[in-house]
Write an enzyme that holds these catalytic residues in place. Structure first.
Site, PDB file in Angstrom:
ATOM      1  N   LYS A 175      -6.934  -6.533  34.435  1.00 49.74           N
ATOM      2  CA  LYS A 175      -5.456  -6.014  34.266  1.00 49.74           C
ATOM      3  C   LYS A 175      -5.572  -4.762  34.646  1.00 49.74           C
ATOM      4  O   LYS A 175      -5.710  -3.559  34.282  1.00 49.74           O
ATOM      5  CB  LYS A 175      -5.279  -5.984  32.730  1.00 49.74           C
ATOM      6  CG  LYS A 175      -3.824  -5.830  32.334  1.00 49.74           C
ATOM      7  CD  LYS A 175      -3.496  -5.462  31.009  1.00 49.74           C
ATOM      8  CE  LYS A 175      -3.471  -3.659  31.057  1.00 49.74           C
ATOM      9  NZ  LYS A 175      -2.415  -3.384  32.098  1.00 49.74           N
ATOM     10  N   GLU A 251     -14.748   4.413  30.427  1.00 52.17           N
ATOM     11  CA  GLU A 251     -14.640   5.850  31.327  1.00 52.17           C
ATOM     12  C   GLU A 251     -13.292   6.469  30.799  1.00 52.17           C
ATOM     13  O   GLU A 251     -12.326   5.905  31.170  1.00 52.17           O
ATOM     14  CB  GLU A 251     -14.882   5.443  32.782  1.00 52.17           C
ATOM     15  CG  GLU A 251     -16.156   4.656  33.082  1.00 52.17           C
ATOM     16  CD  GLU A 251     -16.596   4.467  34.456  1.00 52.17           C
ATOM     17  OE1 GLU A 251     -15.604   4.512  35.099  1.00 52.17           O
ATOM     18  OE2 GLU A 251     -17.733   4.275  34.858  1.00 52.17           O
ATOM     19  N   CYS A 285      -9.713  12.042  36.907  1.00 54.91           N
ATOM     20  CA  CYS A 285     -10.518  12.283  35.560  1.00 54.91           C
ATOM     21  C   CYS A 285     -11.360  13.622  35.972  1.00 54.91           C
ATOM     22  O   CYS A 285     -11.700  14.323  34.824  1.00 54.91           O
ATOM     23  CB  CYS A 285     -11.061  11.061  35.233  1.00 54.91           C
ATOM     24  SG  CYS A 285     -12.078  10.527  36.412  1.00 54.91           S
ATOM     25  N   GLU A 379      -6.001  17.306  28.327  1.00 49.51           N
ATOM     26  CA  GLU A 379      -6.098  16.751  29.730  1.00 49.51           C
ATOM     27  C   GLU A 379      -4.699  16.846  30.285  1.00 49.51           C
ATOM     28  O   GLU A 379      -3.762  16.276  29.895  1.00 49.51           O
ATOM     29  CB  GLU A 379      -6.586  15.375  29.841  1.00 49.51           C
ATOM     30  CG  GLU A 379      -6.853  14.879  31.203  1.00 49.51           C
ATOM     31  CD  GLU A 379      -7.356  13.683  31.324  1.00 49.51           C
ATOM     32  OE1 GLU A 379      -7.038  12.700  30.314  1.00 49.51           O
ATOM     33  OE2 GLU A 379      -8.167  13.237  32.363  1.00 49.51           O
TER      34      GLU A 379
HETATM   35  P1  NAD Z   1      -4.151   4.518  29.778  1.00 49.44           P
HETATM   36  O1  NAD Z   1      -5.234   4.661  28.714  1.00 49.44           O
HETATM   37  O2  NAD Z   1      -2.875   4.733  29.400  1.00 49.44           O
HETATM   38  O3  NAD Z   1      -4.094   2.956  30.732  1.00 49.44           O
HETATM   39  C1  NAD Z   1      -5.237   2.401  31.260  1.00 49.44           C
HETATM   40  C2  NAD Z   1      -5.197   0.890  31.009  1.00 49.44           C
HETATM   41  O4  NAD Z   1      -5.251   0.538  29.825  1.00 49.44           O
HETATM   42  C3  NAD Z   1      -3.799   0.422  31.464  1.00 49.44           C
HETATM   43  O5  NAD Z   1      -4.162  -0.763  32.237  1.00 49.44           O
HETATM   44  C4  NAD Z   1      -3.047   0.182  30.185  1.00 49.44           C
HETATM   45  O6  NAD Z   1      -2.102  -0.930  30.273  1.00 49.44           O
HETATM   46  C5  NAD Z   1      -4.332  -0.440  29.312  1.00 49.44           C
HETATM   47  N1  NAD Z   1      -4.012  -0.190  27.951  1.00 49.44           N
HETATM   48  C6  NAD Z   1      -3.182   0.650  27.394  1.00 49.44           C
HETATM   49  N2  NAD Z   1      -3.526   0.394  26.004  1.00 49.44           N
HETATM   50  C7  NAD Z   1      -4.170  -0.597  25.722  1.00 49.44           C
HETATM   51  C8  NAD Z   1      -4.531  -1.356  24.654  1.00 49.44           C
HETATM   52  N3  NAD Z   1      -4.212  -1.001  23.378  1.00 49.44           N
HETATM   53  N4  NAD Z   1      -5.458  -2.340  24.776  1.00 49.44           N
HETATM   54  C9  NAD Z   1      -5.734  -2.759  26.111  1.00 49.44           C
HETATM   55  N5  NAD Z   1      -5.438  -2.096  27.053  1.00 49.44           N
HETATM   56  C10 NAD Z   1      -4.475  -1.257  27.125  1.00 49.44           C
HETATM   57  O7  NAD Z   1      -4.545   5.288  31.079  1.00 49.44           O
HETATM   58  P2  NAD Z   1      -4.009   5.769  32.246  1.00 49.44           P
HETATM   59  O8  NAD Z   1      -2.546   6.781  31.725  1.00 49.44           O
HETATM   60  O9  NAD Z   1      -3.537   4.538  32.973  1.00 49.44           O
HETATM   61  O10 NAD Z   1      -4.986   6.504  33.122  1.00 49.44           O
HETATM   62  C11 NAD Z   1      -5.110   8.087  33.068  1.00 49.44           C
HETATM   63  C12 NAD Z   1      -6.076   8.293  32.286  1.00 49.44           C
HETATM   64  O11 NAD Z   1      -7.400   7.539  32.698  1.00 49.44           O
HETATM   65  C13 NAD Z   1      -6.591   9.655  32.209  1.00 49.44           C
HETATM   66  O12 NAD Z   1      -6.908   9.874  30.702  1.00 49.44           O
HETATM   67  C14 NAD Z   1      -7.918   9.836  33.001  1.00 49.44           C
HETATM   68  O13 NAD Z   1      -8.713  10.870  32.610  1.00 49.44           O
HETATM   69  C15 NAD Z   1      -8.695   8.279  32.767  1.00 49.44           C
HETATM   70  N6  NAD Z   1      -9.488   8.347  33.782  1.00 49.44           N
HETATM   71  C16 NAD Z   1     -10.690   8.090  33.698  1.00 49.44           C
HETATM   72  C17 NAD Z   1     -11.784   7.779  34.761  1.00 49.44           C
HETATM   73  C18 NAD Z   1     -13.310   7.914  34.461  1.00 49.44           C
HETATM   74  O14 NAD Z   1     -13.803   7.466  35.278  1.00 49.44           O
HETATM   75  N7  NAD Z   1     -13.556   8.254  33.404  1.00 49.44           N
HETATM   76  C19 NAD Z   1     -11.410   7.743  36.037  1.00 49.44           C
HETATM   77  C20 NAD Z   1      -9.955   7.496  36.205  1.00 49.44           C
HETATM   78  C21 NAD Z   1      -9.223   7.863  35.265  1.00 49.44           C
END
Ligand code: NAD
Length: 491
Positions: A175, A251, A285, A379
């Site tokens: 997804k 992650e 991130c 963040e």
């Molecule tokens: P997000 O958590 O809003 O969304 C990530 C994914 O999760 C999306 O596909 C979203 O649709 C899905 N999602 C949201 N709620 C959900 C639920 N309840 N159940 C299942 N899926 C759900 O994050 P984002 O805004 O897309 O990304 C930014 C964040 O990602 C930042 O906090 C960043 O630090 C983190 N990030 C971490 C890494 C790492 O490797 N640690 C890498 C890249 C980004």
């Protein structure tokens, strides 16, 4: 507008309800792609397809070489289609085209090549036992993997999950983030062309909560959930997974500390520090968003750092000269703007940068903010760095570790002993010394605290995406005969 469909059981399909949503190009701020809007029904169909392909299909039964050849073919096709894949990410989230074409697509292709080869060349353990028995390990595919991805490095982070899962013989439901569905659909098409059997890679589009994302995490037919995104979302996913005892790899967010010691080579420290916070418009991130500089070099460092930051070119991400595009969406822009707007009230001062046109935020350098300020603790996920001085090594380490996150940290010094000492003392999954962002795909990647649970990369991905099995056999006549009565078994 072209439709971005789901990929389920090898077919490109719309949702059963016919529902769609659109993604917005953050530079033009206009809708540019129509996307099939999945819900529970699409999650159900995709998991069923992945389950069938795993249980009854050829994928997990193929040898590593045969599976690997398909993954290599997919990597070749990705390189051939770099322009479309890169433009899809650039239009979806505003990433400069030089980054998406020059870095993200090649790196995504190399994810497939690396994990295909890593699985093919991996060895298990043989454990000769004194008792006349012999134990060895097998690594068997876990089953159906749900991969839930964020929008900041769409193709790269999706393939970071899909590639090891597939190489080890699992089937996948991906997804992508709702803001960045387009490159994933192109990838799905290429996977079929590469010879991947139907149902091995399924892709469903839509939102997270009360939608297709949540449904995937609650499905008992899913054997592994790998998630990258915000820490708050990771908590919800861990809770959903707990109901079925589904193993999760999380992650999540970060608030990376960057320590510049007075003995650092500033010719190295300045450009890496600029890159650490401003590449991908800070939507990383791993961003080095807390910059701590030892007082004797603070003034010189700040002067050189703000000058270099000021030279970065913001603009249309499709333009090859652009180094910082707009932020990925209106919602995200508003979030970052709220941090910038609150800096003075929190006691800080914007030394350089600030808001630009549209959804652009210029490289922003903040000084004077106390460690308790929101911009120092949360963040931001934008091109905003807070700079603070320190006086001793112990103080630098304490400042760096004063965060609920622990994804990564950086330090710049020419003192070898200090480099080792501070690397050991920092609370982080990765520490970079005199560099940043350099990755070896064999190394563990992940974070501590609110930054994550588990590690991926090389053998760490193998451990997550497989069920390790111990096989024990009697191999010599010296092995004791079966006891006549009930036995006590040692754990
Ligand atoms: P997000 O958590 O809003 O969304 C990530 C994914 O999760 C999306 O596909 C979203 O649709 C899905 N999602 C949201 N709620 C959900 C639920 N309840 N159940 C299942 N899926 C759900 O994050 P984002 O805004 O897309 O990304 C930014 C964040 O990602 C930042 O906090 C960043 O630090 C983190 N990030 C971490 C890494 C790492 O490797 N640690 C890498 C890249 C980004």
């Amino acid at each position: 507008m072209e439709l971005v469909p789901h990929l389920i059981a090898g077919e490109e399909v719309e949702s059963t309800s016919g529902a769609r949503f659109h993604t917005v190009d953050p530079w033009t701020r206009e809708a540019w792609a129509d996307v099939a809007l999945g819900g529970e029904s699409e999650a159900d169909r995709a998991v069923a397809a992945a389950r069938r392909a795993f249980d009854d299909g050829p994928w997990r039964r193929m040898g590593f070489a045969e599976r690997g050849a398909i993954l290599h073919r997919l990597a070749d096709l990705m390189i051939e289609h770099t322009a479309e894949l890169a433009m899809a990410d650039t239009r979806d989230m505003g990433k400069p085209i030089t980054d998406s074409a020059g870095h993200d697509v090649p790196r995504s292709a190399s994810n497939f090549r690396f994990f295909a080869d890593h699985a093919r060349l991996a060895t298990g353990e043989a454990l000769p036992m004194d008792s006349g028995h012999h134990a060895y390990t097998r690594f068997e595919p876990a089953g159906v993997v749900a991969a839930i991805a964020p929008w900041n490095f769409p193709l790269m982070l999706e393939t970071w999950k899909i590639a090891p899962a597939l190489a080890w013989g699992n089937t996948v439901v991906l997804k992508p983030a709702e803001d960045t569905p387009s490159s994933a659909s192109l990838l799905g098409r290429l996977a079929l062309r590469a010879g991947m059997p139907p149902g091995v890679l399924n892709i469903v589009h839509g939102f997270g909560p009360d939608s297709v994302g949540q449904a995937l995490t609650e499905d008992p037919r899913v054997d592994r959930i790998t998630f990258t995104g915000e820490s708050a979302t990771g908590r919800l996913i861990a809770r959903a997974a707990a109901a079925n005892l589904t193993p999760v790899s999380l992650e999540m967010g970060g608030k990376g500390a960057n320590l510049v010691f007075a003995d650092a080579d500033l010719d190295t420290a300045v450009p890496w520090s600029v890159r650490a916070i401003f590449s991908n418009a800070g939507q990383v991130c791993l961003a080095g968003s807390r910059l701590y500089v030892e007082r004797p070099v603070l003034e010189e460092f700040l002067e050189r750092f703000t000058a270099a930051a000021g030279e970065l070119r913001t603009g249309d991400p499709k333009d090859h000269d652009t180094q910082l595009g707009p932020l990925a969406s209106e919602e995200h822009y508003k979030k970052v703007r709220s941090f910038v707007d609150g800096i003075e009230a929190d006691g800080g001062r914007v030394l350089a940068g600030g808001l630009g046109d549209g959804w652009v935020v210029r490289p922003t350098v903040v000084v004077g903010a106390p460690s308790s300020a929101r911009v120092c603790r949360e963040e931001v996920f934008g091109p905003v760095v807070v700079v603070q001085p320190f006086d001793t090594e112990a103080e630098a380490v304490a400042l760096a570790n004063d965060t609920p996150y622990g994804l990564n940290a950086m330090l710049f010094t020419q003192n070898l002993s200090r480099a080792h000492r501070v690397s050991a003392a920092l609370k982080a999954g990765t520490v970079w010394t005199n560099c940043f962002f350099i990755r070896d795909l064999r190394a563990p990647f992940g974070g501590v605290g609110d930054s994550g649970i588990g590690r991926e990369g090389g053998q760490f991905s193998r451990e997550f995406f497989t069920e390790p099995k111990a096989v024990v056999m009697a191999i010599s006549d010296d092995a004791p005969p079966a006891p006549s009565g009930p036995t006590r078994s040692a754990p």
